[in-house]
Design a protein around this motif. Structure first.
Motif, PDB file in Angstrom:
ATOM      1  N   CYS A  49       0.834  -1.203   0.000  1.00 25.12           N
ATOM      2  CA  CYS A  49       0.000   0.000   0.000  1.00 25.12           C
ATOM      3  C   CYS A  49       0.865   1.248   0.000  1.00 25.12           C
ATOM      4  O   CYS A  49       0.626   2.189  -0.760  1.00 25.12           O
ATOM      5  CB  CYS A  49      -0.942  -0.018   1.210  1.00 25.12           C
ATOM      6  SG  CYS A  49      -2.003   1.431   1.307  1.00 25.12           S
ATOM      7  N   ASP A  50       1.904   1.241   0.847  1.00 22.08           N
ATOM      8  CA  ASP A  50       2.804   2.399   0.921  1.00 22.08           C
ATOM      9  C   ASP A  50       3.454   2.645  -0.436  1.00 22.08           C
ATOM     10  O   ASP A  50       3.538   3.777  -0.921  1.00 22.08           O
ATOM     11  CB  ASP A  50       3.873   2.149   1.991  1.00 22.08           C
ATOM     12  CG  ASP A  50       4.912   3.263   2.060  1.00 22.08           C
ATOM     13  OD1 ASP A  50       5.971   3.133   1.407  1.00 22.08           O
ATOM     14  OD2 ASP A  50       4.654   4.265   2.740  1.00 22.08           O
ATOM     15  N   TYR A  51       3.916   1.566  -1.057  1.00 18.25           N
ATOM     16  CA  TYR A  51       4.567   1.669  -2.362  1.00 18.25           C
ATOM     17  C   TYR A  51       3.604   2.259  -3.398  1.00 18.25           C
ATOM     18  O   TYR A  51       3.959   3.151  -4.163  1.00 18.25           O
ATOM     19  CB  TYR A  51       5.056   0.282  -2.784  1.00 18.25           C
ATOM     20  CG  TYR A  51       5.703   0.226  -4.152  1.00 18.25           C
ATOM     21  CD1 TYR A  51       5.171  -0.551  -5.167  1.00 18.25           C
ATOM     22  CD2 TYR A  51       6.865   0.950  -4.420  1.00 18.25           C
ATOM     23  CE1 TYR A  51       5.771  -0.603  -6.425  1.00 18.25           C
ATOM     24  CE2 TYR A  51       7.460   0.902  -5.671  1.00 18.25           C
ATOM     25  CZ  TYR A  51       6.911   0.121  -6.666  1.00 18.25           C
ATOM     26  OH  TYR A  51       7.497   0.076  -7.909  1.00 18.25           O
ATOM     27  N   SER A  52       2.368   1.751  -3.399  1.00 24.42           N
ATOM     28  CA  SER A  52       1.378   2.253  -4.357  1.00 24.42           C
ATOM     29  C   SER A  52       1.102   3.737  -4.133  1.00 24.42           C
ATOM     30  O   SER A  52       0.952   4.501  -5.085  1.00 24.42           O
ATOM     31  CB  SER A  52       0.068   1.480  -4.225  1.00 24.42           C
ATOM     32  OG  SER A  52       0.293   0.126  -4.447  1.00 24.42           O
ATOM     33  N   MET A  53       1.023   4.131  -2.867  1.00 26.23           N
ATOM     34  CA  MET A  53       0.730   5.535  -2.573  1.00 26.23           C
ATOM     35  C   MET A  53       1.894   6.434  -2.978  1.00 26.23           C
ATOM     36  O   MET A  53       1.693   7.538  -3.490  1.00 26.23           O
ATOM     37  CB  MET A  53       0.406   5.699  -1.086  1.00 26.23           C
ATOM     38  CG  MET A  53      -0.947   5.100  -0.728  1.00 26.23           C
ATOM     39  SD  MET A  53      -1.368   5.238   1.011  1.00 26.23           S
ATOM     40  CE  MET A  53      -1.689   6.960   1.150  1.00 26.23           C
ATOM     41  N   ARG A  54       3.113   5.973  -2.753  1.00 25.74           N
ATOM     42  CA  ARG A  54       4.277   6.763  -3.175  1.00 25.74           C
ATOM     43  C   ARG A  54       4.297   6.900  -4.690  1.00 25.74           C
ATOM     44  O   ARG A  54       4.546   7.985  -5.232  1.00 25.74           O
ATOM     45  CB  ARG A  54       5.573   6.095  -2.698  1.00 25.74           C
ATOM     46  CG  ARG A  54       5.910   6.387  -1.247  1.00 25.74           C
ATOM     47  CD  ARG A  54       7.300   5.908  -0.878  1.00 25.74           C
ATOM     48  NE  ARG A  54       7.352   4.508  -0.532  1.00 25.74           N
ATOM     49  CZ  ARG A  54       8.057   3.588  -1.202  1.00 25.74           C
ATOM     50  NH1 ARG A  54       8.764   3.915  -2.257  1.00 25.74           N
ATOM     51  NH2 ARG A  54       8.062   2.329  -0.809  1.00 25.74           N
ATOM     52  N   GLU A  55       4.067   5.792  -5.386  1.00 25.90           N
ATOM     53  CA  GLU A  55       4.076   5.834  -6.850  1.00 25.90           C
ATOM     54  C   GLU A  55       2.976   6.761  -7.359  1.00 25.90           C
ATOM     55  O   GLU A  55       3.172   7.492  -8.343  1.00 25.90           O
ATOM     56  CB  GLU A  55       3.866   4.426  -7.414  1.00 25.90           C
ATOM     57  CG  GLU A  55       5.048   3.489  -7.171  1.00 25.90           C
ATOM     58  CD  GLU A  55       6.237   3.800  -8.072  1.00 25.90           C
ATOM     59  OE1 GLU A  55       6.133   3.585  -9.302  1.00 25.90           O
ATOM     60  OE2 GLU A  55       7.254   4.270  -7.553  1.00 25.90           O
ATOM     61  N   HIS A  56       1.834   6.734  -6.684  1.00 24.77           N
ATOM     62  CA  HIS A  56       0.719   7.594  -7.100  1.00 24.77           C
ATOM     63  C   HIS A  56       1.076   9.068  -6.936  1.00 24.77           C
ATOM     64  O   HIS A  56       0.807   9.887  -7.823  1.00 24.77           O
ATOM     65  CB  HIS A  56      -0.539   7.244  -6.289  1.00 24.77           C
ATOM     66  CG  HIS A  56      -1.692   8.125  -6.609  1.00 24.77           C
ATOM     67  ND1 HIS A  56      -2.202   9.054  -5.733  1.00 24.77           N
ATOM     68  CD2 HIS A  56      -2.452   8.250  -7.737  1.00 24.77           C
ATOM     69  CE1 HIS A  56      -3.199   9.708  -6.295  1.00 24.77           C
ATOM     70  NE2 HIS A  56      -3.379   9.228  -7.515  1.00 24.77           N
ATOM     71  N   LEU A  57       1.707   9.405  -5.816  1.00 24.62           N
ATOM     72  CA  LEU A  57       2.078  10.797  -5.583  1.00 24.62           C
ATOM     73  C   LEU A  57       3.105  11.263  -6.603  1.00 24.62           C
ATOM     74  O   LEU A  57       3.023  12.377  -7.135  1.00 24.62           O
ATOM     75  CB  LEU A  57       2.616  10.967  -4.161  1.00 24.62           C
ATOM     76  CG  LEU A  57       3.008  12.398  -3.776  1.00 24.62           C
ATOM     77  CD1 LEU A  57       1.802  13.334  -3.875  1.00 24.62           C
ATOM     78  CD2 LEU A  57       3.600  12.454  -2.363  1.00 24.62           C
ATOM     79  N   ILE A  58       4.049  10.382  -6.914  1.00 25.96           N
ATOM     80  CA  ILE A  58       5.053  10.743  -7.922  1.00 25.96           C
ATOM     81  C   ILE A  58       4.386  10.965  -9.274  1.00 25.96           C
ATOM     82  O   ILE A  58       4.685  11.931  -9.986  1.00 25.96           O
ATOM     83  CB  ILE A  58       6.149   9.651  -8.010  1.00 25.96           C
ATOM     84  CG1 ILE A  58       7.043   9.690  -6.772  1.00 25.96           C
ATOM     85  CG2 ILE A  58       7.001   9.828  -9.267  1.00 25.96           C
ATOM     86  CD1 ILE A  58       8.002   8.517  -6.665  1.00 25.96           C
ATOM     87  N   ALA A  59       3.462  10.067  -9.631  1.00 28.78           N
ATOM     88  CA  ALA A  59       2.773  10.202 -10.918  1.00 28.78           C
ATOM     89  C   ALA A  59       1.953  11.492 -10.954  1.00 28.78           C
ATOM     90  O   ALA A  59       1.900  12.185 -11.982  1.00 28.78           O
ATOM     91  CB  ALA A  59       1.874   8.985 -11.146  1.00 28.78           C
TER      92      ALA A  59
END
Lengths: 131, 414
Positions: A49-59
């Motif tokens: 979940c953390d990884y997905s949220m970080r990737e989402h913020l970067i995107a």
């Protein structure tokens, strides 16, 4: 009279014993089982979940700074990726219902985030840091 | 006959040695020209200290554990002279429990502190050489205090506590949880990342200092024409900044003596300098008065520890700007006294200077990919693929080349 008294005491004691066992089950056994059963899975889902949220913020930031069809598609993919948090959320709620506290779950989370801290001590040992 | 051979031999020796000395002189001239052109300045021109009058009392505050509201730690705990003003370990070992004290009242420091279980921070402790000198306006690994080129970037937004970047920088570690602050009830209630909440923490630290360092507080109050009770944390920060500027100022090095003609460099040092300013491409980032352009670049140093973003990830400058072009980038480290500040890299993952140079020219040599888990390998791959800017600047360097560059870097020590 005496028989009634004894029967009453028996019911009381049985009720008390069952209550104690029940309370012990709820506040001690269930949380223990929840931790044993689900802790590693929880840490794994938390990472996901953390990884997905970080990737989402970067995107999101990339699309904001460099809007293009490509960055928009990347953002949409990242939004879909947030579904990884659904499983994490479900397990979190299950573990809370089994008697673990938010603080305990936060502790598991911190363990996951900082798992690589032990690499530092190993590095210092292996490279013989001496002064 | 013998005389003729002797003359011939003498002539040959003379020809060869004069050829060598002509070559050496050319290299020296080339190197001197390049050093001057890259913005180097003598050490005396770099010193500035607007609050010189309180630099000595600033030492008392720098070494005072009352700077830490509840963590029993001072600046000195992590910035040790014996470790070149760093702490000699990869990730900083900061606040911790009472067992980090030693008999006699001192604190365990460095590798011993780490192994005794102090809480880890995700980055390597930065040294202090030259900090706050002329033109040194960018602080911390990700430049979260940056007053260079007219900017005023800091966590204080539009209202920094000072126009002096070093004084602003001194405000940050004391409110960083785990660095100099433990998370107790008072801190947790104010953990909202707002300047207003931080003011309450600063006020409490200031009160502690007034109580625990009465003589130093009196001296600072006298210098600032205030009463002790009026002192704010910013006043103490000015004293600490004055101490840092004075104590860790850049001093003359072998390189400076070379530039002024007082000393010559060895062959290795000279060759290393030519590589540094030539095909090594080092000067393209390590330029200017402090051997740093104070810009941000991605060098694929191995990541050690849990990283600023957790799970072994550190996004570097991106954490300050949220600009995706800044992912994984860190400030070019200044190089004065670099031989004293091992280990190297933002997470201290490389122990030697040779390894630090390899991180730029041959990073795959530093990592055993088979020992990494899948996610760590993916992260490393991501960083490598984004490090193209540096890859285009540096050439391949042999081990002998690297040794010579290290020899040159040692001339920056004092």
């Amino acid at each position: 009279m005496r028989k009634k008294f004894i029967a009453g005491m028996l019911i009381l004691n049985v009720s008390g014993a069952v209550s104690c066992i029940g309370l012990c089950g709820k506040f001690v056994v269930m949380p223990y089982l929840a931790e044993r059963q689900y802790k590693e899975q929880y840490k794994g889902l938390m990472f996901g979940c953390d990884y997905s949220m970080r990737e989402h913020l970067i995107a999101k930031n990339r699309f904001r700074l460099q809007p293009s069809t490509a960055s928009e598609q990347q953002l949409e993919s990242a939004e879909v990726g947030l579904t990884a948090c659904h499983d994490y959320d479900r397990l979190r709620k299950k573990m809370l219902s089994m008697g673990l506290s938010s603080d305990e779950l936060a502790r598991f989370g911190l363990e996951a985030i900082e798992e690589k801290a032990s690499d530092v001590q190993a590095f210092v040992r292996d490279h013989e840091f001496r002064y | 006959m013998n005389l003729g051979i002797d003359k011939y031999l003498a002539f040959s020796v003379l020809l060869c040695t004069s050829g060598v000395s002509v070559g050496q002189a050319s290299f020296e001239k080339i190197l001197m020209t390049q050093i001057a052109a890259s913005g180097w300045r003598p050490s005396a021109e770099l010193y500035r200290n607007p609050d010189e009058g309180i630099s000595e009392v600033g030492r008392k505050i720098f070494e005072s554990e009352s700077l830490s509201l509840n963590g029993n730690i001072s600046c000195r705990t992590c910035h040790q002279d014996k470790f070149g003003t760093s702490d000699g370990i990869p990730n900083a070992a900061a606040t911790g429990e009472g067992r980090l004290a030693v008999h006699g009242g001192g604190r365990i420091v460095g590798p011993d502190r780490l192994m005794a279980g102090a809480k880890l921070l995700p980055r390597h402790v930065l040294p202090f050489w030259g900090r706050g000198g002329v033109g040194f306006e960018t602080f911390f690994w990700e430049g979260k205090v940056d007053f260079s080129e007219g900017k005023e970037i800091s966590q204080f937004g539009a209202h920094p506590p000072s126009e002096d970047a070093l004084v602003v920088a001194v405000h940050l570690p004391v409110v960083e949880i785990r660095e100099m602050l433990n998370e107790d009830e008072f801190v947790t209630a104010r953990k909202k990342e707002s300047v207003e909440q931080a003011k309450e923490v600063y006020a409490k630290i200031s009160s502690s200092l007034q109580r625990d360092e009465p003589q130093a507080s009196q001296a600072i109050a006298g210098y600032l024409n205030k009463s002790v009770g009026q002192l704010q944390y910013t006043d103490y920060a000015r004293a600490v900044a004055a101490f840092i500027r004075s104590e860790f100022r850049v001093k003359p090095t072998k390189l400076e003596h070379f530039m002024s003609g007082k000393e010559t460099l060895s062959q290795d040092e000279l060759r290393g300098g030519i590589i540094f300013y030539g095909r090594g491409g080092c000067v393209l980032c390590h330029s200017g008065a402090y051997f740093s352009d104070f810009k941000f670049h991605l060098i694929p140093f191995p990541q050690l520890g849990f990283g600023k973003n957790g799970f072994g990830v550190d996004y570097g400058r991106y954490n300050t700007t949220f600009d995706t072009n800044d992912l994984y980038k860190f400030r070019t480290p200044p190089l004065y006294n670099v031989e004293k500040t091992s280990p190297y890299g933002h997470s201290g993952s490389v122990k030697t200077m040779e390894g630090a140079i390899l991180a730029h020219t041959d990073p795959l040599r530093l990592v055993d990919l088979r020992s990494l888990d899948g996610y760590s390998r993916h992260e490393y791959y991501t960083r490598l693929s984004q490090s193209g800017e540096v890859g285009q600047k540096v050439s391949y360097l042999s081990d002998a080349d690297v040794s010579q560059v290290v020899a040159f870097l040692r001339t920056l020590s004092f």
